[in-house]
Write a protein that holds these residues in place. Structure first.
Motif, PDB file in Angstrom:
ATOM      1  N   SER A  59     -26.580  -6.451  31.433  1.00 35.75           N
ATOM      2  CA  SER A  59     -27.130  -7.492  32.298  1.00 35.75           C
ATOM      3  C   SER A  59     -27.083  -7.028  33.746  1.00 35.75           C
ATOM      4  O   SER A  59     -26.083  -6.475  34.198  1.00 35.75           O
ATOM      5  CB  SER A  59     -26.315  -8.777  32.173  1.00 35.75           C
ATOM      6  OG  SER A  59     -26.378  -9.263  30.866  1.00 35.75           O
ATOM      7  N   THR A  60     -28.172  -7.251  34.457  1.00 29.00           N
ATOM      8  CA  THR A  60     -28.208  -6.895  35.877  1.00 29.00           C
ATOM      9  C   THR A  60     -28.369  -8.153  36.717  1.00 29.00           C
ATOM     10  O   THR A  60     -28.877  -9.171  36.251  1.00 29.00           O
ATOM     11  CB  THR A  60     -29.373  -5.933  36.198  1.00 29.00           C
ATOM     12  OG1 THR A  60     -30.593  -6.534  35.810  1.00 29.00           O
ATOM     13  CG2 THR A  60     -29.207  -4.598  35.494  1.00 29.00           C
ATOM     14  N   THR A  61     -27.909  -8.056  37.948  1.00 31.69           N
ATOM     15  CA  THR A  61     -28.009  -9.177  38.870  1.00 31.69           C
ATOM     16  C   THR A  61     -28.206  -8.647  40.284  1.00 31.69           C
ATOM     17  O   THR A  61     -27.993  -7.461  40.542  1.00 31.69           O
ATOM     18  CB  THR A  61     -26.740 -10.061  38.800  1.00 31.69           C
ATOM     19  OG1 THR A  61     -26.939 -11.212  39.599  1.00 31.69           O
ATOM     20  CG2 THR A  61     -25.503  -9.321  39.264  1.00 31.69           C
ATOM     21  N   CYS A  75     -23.541  -6.801  35.523  1.00 34.97           N
ATOM     22  CA  CYS A  75     -22.605  -7.919  35.566  1.00 34.97           C
ATOM     23  C   CYS A  75     -22.042  -8.199  34.178  1.00 34.97           C
ATOM     24  O   CYS A  75     -22.763  -8.178  33.189  1.00 34.97           O
ATOM     25  CB  CYS A  75     -23.324  -9.160  36.097  1.00 34.97           C
ATOM     26  SG  CYS A  75     -22.275 -10.602  36.220  1.00 34.97           S
ATOM     27  N   GLU A  76     -20.732  -8.452  34.132  1.00 38.78           N
ATOM     28  CA  GLU A  76     -20.056  -8.812  32.898  1.00 38.78           C
ATOM     29  C   GLU A  76     -19.116  -9.967  33.217  1.00 38.78           C
ATOM     30  O   GLU A  76     -18.469  -9.976  34.259  1.00 38.78           O
ATOM     31  CB  GLU A  76     -19.263  -7.605  32.403  1.00 38.78           C
ATOM     32  CG  GLU A  76     -18.593  -7.784  31.093  1.00 38.78           C
ATOM     33  CD  GLU A  76     -17.906  -6.496  30.646  1.00 38.78           C
ATOM     34  OE1 GLU A  76     -17.070  -6.610  29.745  1.00 38.78           O
ATOM     35  OE2 GLU A  76     -18.178  -5.420  31.185  1.00 38.78           O
ATOM     36  N   ARG A  89     -16.002 -12.509  37.076  1.00 35.44           N
ATOM     37  CA  ARG A  89     -17.250 -11.740  37.016  1.00 35.44           C
ATOM     38  C   ARG A  89     -16.939 -10.323  37.477  1.00 35.44           C
ATOM     39  O   ARG A  89     -16.370 -10.127  38.551  1.00 35.44           O
ATOM     40  CB  ARG A  89     -18.321 -12.371  37.894  1.00 35.44           C
ATOM     41  CG  ARG A  89     -18.719 -13.755  37.411  1.00 35.44           C
ATOM     42  CD  ARG A  89     -19.812 -14.371  38.236  1.00 35.44           C
ATOM     43  NE  ARG A  89     -19.572 -14.202  39.662  1.00 35.44           N
ATOM     44  CZ  ARG A  89     -20.489 -14.392  40.593  1.00 35.44           C
ATOM     45  NH1 ARG A  89     -21.685 -14.776  40.267  1.00 35.44           N
ATOM     46  NH2 ARG A  89     -20.202 -14.201  41.869  1.00 35.44           N
ATOM     47  N   ILE A  90     -17.284  -9.348  36.647  1.00 36.00           N
ATOM     48  CA  ILE A  90     -17.026  -7.942  36.960  1.00 36.00           C
ATOM     49  C   ILE A  90     -18.374  -7.277  37.213  1.00 36.00           C
ATOM     50  O   ILE A  90     -19.282  -7.350  36.384  1.00 36.00           O
ATOM     51  CB  ILE A  90     -16.279  -7.249  35.810  1.00 36.00           C
ATOM     52  CG1 ILE A  90     -14.969  -7.987  35.545  1.00 36.00           C
ATOM     53  CG2 ILE A  90     -16.049  -5.777  36.115  1.00 36.00           C
ATOM     54  CD1 ILE A  90     -14.270  -7.581  34.291  1.00 36.00           C
ATOM     55  N   PHE A  91     -18.504  -6.645  38.365  1.00 42.29           N
ATOM     56  CA  PHE A  91     -19.744  -5.996  38.753  1.00 42.29           C
ATOM     57  C   PHE A  91     -19.556  -4.488  38.794  1.00 42.29           C
ATOM     58  O   PHE A  91     -18.481  -3.990  39.114  1.00 42.29           O
ATOM     59  CB  PHE A  91     -20.184  -6.472  40.149  1.00 42.29           C
ATOM     60  CG  PHE A  91     -20.466  -7.935  40.231  1.00 42.29           C
ATOM     61  CD1 PHE A  91     -21.653  -8.463  39.758  1.00 42.29           C
ATOM     62  CD2 PHE A  91     -19.532  -8.800  40.779  1.00 42.29           C
ATOM     63  CE1 PHE A  91     -21.909  -9.813  39.838  1.00 42.29           C
ATOM     64  CE2 PHE A  91     -19.774 -10.156  40.872  1.00 42.29           C
ATOM     65  CZ  PHE A  91     -20.970 -10.662  40.397  1.00 42.29           C
ATOM     66  N   TRP A 100     -16.242  -3.954  41.134  1.00 41.70           N
ATOM     67  CA  TRP A 100     -15.485  -4.970  41.847  1.00 41.70           C
ATOM     68  C   TRP A 100     -15.544  -6.271  41.077  1.00 41.70           C
ATOM     69  O   TRP A 100     -16.317  -6.408  40.161  1.00 41.70           O
ATOM     70  CB  TRP A 100     -15.971  -5.128  43.294  1.00 41.70           C
ATOM     71  CG  TRP A 100     -17.326  -5.736  43.451  1.00 41.70           C
ATOM     72  CD1 TRP A 100     -17.611  -7.028  43.760  1.00 41.70           C
ATOM     73  CD2 TRP A 100     -18.599  -5.073  43.353  1.00 41.70           C
ATOM     74  NE1 TRP A 100     -18.964  -7.227  43.829  1.00 41.70           N
ATOM     75  CE2 TRP A 100     -19.600  -6.041  43.593  1.00 41.70           C
ATOM     76  CE3 TRP A 100     -19.007  -3.773  43.075  1.00 41.70           C
ATOM     77  CZ2 TRP A 100     -20.957  -5.743  43.558  1.00 41.70           C
ATOM     78  CZ3 TRP A 100     -20.347  -3.473  43.043  1.00 41.70           C
ATOM     79  CH2 TRP A 100     -21.311  -4.458  43.289  1.00 41.70           C
ATOM     80  N   ARG A 101     -14.660  -7.191  41.439  1.00 43.98           N
ATOM     81  CA  ARG A 101     -14.549  -8.465  40.729  1.00 43.98           C
ATOM     82  C   ARG A 101     -14.830  -9.637  41.652  1.00 43.98           C
ATOM     83  O   ARG A 101     -14.610  -9.547  42.852  1.00 43.98           O
ATOM     84  CB  ARG A 101     -13.135  -8.644  40.178  1.00 43.98           C
ATOM     85  CG  ARG A 101     -12.748  -7.610  39.175  1.00 43.98           C
ATOM     86  CD  ARG A 101     -11.279  -7.738  38.834  1.00 43.98           C
ATOM     87  NE  ARG A 101     -10.908  -6.679  37.914  1.00 43.98           N
ATOM     88  CZ  ARG A 101     -10.370  -6.883  36.739  1.00 43.98           C
ATOM     89  NH1 ARG A 101     -10.100  -8.097  36.339  1.00 43.98           N
ATOM     90  NH2 ARG A 101     -10.092  -5.886  35.952  1.00 43.98           N
TER      91      ARG A 101
END
Length: 104
Positions: A59-61, A75-76, A89-91, A100-101
């Motif tokens: 998933s991308t954001t 994104c997770e 949310r972990i990016f 980063w979170r």
């Protein structure tokens, strides 16, 4: 196909054609002359493929990377704290790989 009335396993014919349970030993009074069992060895290929490694399907954001300023990130979402708190949310930056979170 017949099933054992005692344990519900499949009944197989013995050498005399009497249906017998291989699990509990139950024997049927009837002979079954039409019952055949065909056992085949099937050559198989690996059918499960992890497409996340083959193609990037994460998933991308739109999120700005604090390291390089790139505006796309993977994104997770994980529940890292108790259930009554918001998930984490972990990016991961799509450009430089920095992670980063966000806790909100």
């Amino acid at each position: 196909m017949e099933f054992c009335p005692e344990c519900r396993a499949i009944l197989f014919p013995d050498e005399n054609g009497v249906l017998t349970c291989k699990t509990c030993g139950y024997s049927s009074e009837e002979k079954n002359v039409e019952y055949t069992v065909k056992i085949e060895n099937i050559e198989s290929e690996e059918t499960v493929k992890d497409l996340g490694e083959v193609e990037d399907m994460r998933s991308t954001t739109t999120e700005v990377c604090p390291e390089c300023g790139h505006d796309k990130a993977y994104c997770e979402i994980k529940q890292t704290r108790s259930a009554d708190e918001a998930p984490t949310r972990i990016f991961e930056c799509a450009k430089c790989g920095h992670t980063w979170r966000a806790y909100h």
